[in-house]
Design an enzyme around this catalytic site. Structure first.
Site: not given
Ligand code: SAH
Length: 221
Positions: A38, A64-66
Site C-alpha cells: 500500500r 486513497i480510501s481507508q
C-alpha cells in the site's frame, strides 16, 4: 530490493487490527491486502502513514480510501477469480490493485490523467498486470468492454448511474456509495433475472463522483 521489515510489520498489523478485528474474514481479501504494498500507492510525504487506519490525500482533493473500507467493499463483491470487474475512480490505484488480485481482469476509470498515470506506475511497480486504467468519465462506465460481473464505485453518486446497471451481467454485483456531502450509504445492487435487488449497508464518507451521472460543481463544493 527486499522490503523493509518495519513495512511488513505495519502491513501485518493493518490486516490484524483494522480488518480481521472488524470482521473482514474472506481469506482471499486478507491475503491480497497482506501482500499488496500500500505504501507504493500513497504520495512520498505520507508513506509513513500508509498503513494507518484512515484515508490519505493523493492530490486534486482526492483520497486513497481507508484500508477497512477497501477490505469491506472487496469482500462484498464476493469475487471468485474469474470475473471481469469495473472500478470507477482509480485514484491511487490501490483498490484496483486489490481487485486485480481477486479477479481475472480489472478495468478502472479515473477523471484525472495524472492520477491515472501515478496509478499505472504503482501497479507496474508491484507487478500487477491484469488492471487497465482509463482516463474519462466513469459515470458512463466503459460500454465497449461491458458487461462486467462486478462494478465498484469509489466515489459518492447521487444515484446509482443507470449506465452502470446496464453494464452489469445477469447475476452481477455492484457496490456504490450513494448520497451527498452530508451523508452517504454503501449500497449493494444485485441483478437477478433482469430485476434489481438493492441492499443498503453502512454509512460511509467518499469524495464526490463527478461527470454526467455524478454531482455537479455547484451541488457539492
Ligand atoms: N479507489 C481509489 C479511491 C479514489 S477517490 C483508491 O483506491 O485510491 C475517488 C476517485 O474518483 C478520485 O480519484 C476522483 O478523481 C475519481 N472520480 C470522481 N468522479 C469520477 C468520474 N466521473 N470518472 C472517473 N473518475 C472519477
Amino acid at each position: 530490493m527486499a522490503e523493509q521489515e518495519n513495512i511488513r510489520k505495519a502491513r501485518h498489523r493493518m490486516v490484524q487490527e483494522q480488518l480481521i478485528a472488524r470482521n473482514i474474514s474472506e481469506p482471499r481479501v486478507l491475503d491480497a491486502m497482506g501482500r499488496v504494498p500500500r505504501h507504493l500507492f500513497v504520495p512520498l510525504e505520507f508513506q509513513r502513514r500508509a498503513y494507518s487506519d484512515g484515508p490519505l490525500p493523493i492530490g486534486h482533493g482526492q483520497t486513497i480510501s481507508q484500508p477497512y473500507i477497501v477490505g469491506l467493499m472487496s469482500q462484498l463483491l464476493q469475487l471468485a477469480g474469474d470475473e471481469k470487474v469495473l472500478e470507477i475512480g482509480t485514484g491511487s490505484g490501490y483498490q484496483a490493485a486489490i481487485l486485480g488480485c481477486l479477479a481475472k481482469e480489472v478495468y478502472s476509470v479515473e477523471q484525472y490523467a495524472n492520477l491515472a498515470d501515478g496509478a499505472r506506475k504503482a501497479l507496474t511497480a508491484c507487478q500487477i498486470e491484469n488492471v487497465r486504467v482509463f482516463v474519462g468519465d466513469g459515470s458512463l462506465g466503459l460500454p465497449e468492454f461491458a458487461p462486467f460481473e462486478a462494478i465498484l464505485l469509489t466515489a459518492a453518486a447521487p444515484e446509482v448511474p443507470p449506465a452502470l446497471i446496464r453494464q452489469l451481467t445477469e447475476g452481477g454485483r455492484l457496490i456504490a456509495p450513494v448520497g451527498g456531502e452530508r451523508g452517504q450509504m454503501l449500497k449493494l445492487v444485485l441483478k437477478k433475472k433482469q430485476r434489481l435487488v438493492t441492499r443498503t449497508l453502512v454509512p460511509v464518507a467518499f469524495v464526490p463522483l463527478r461527470g454526467q451521472h455524478g454531482w455537479q460543481d455547484d451541488e457539492w463544493r
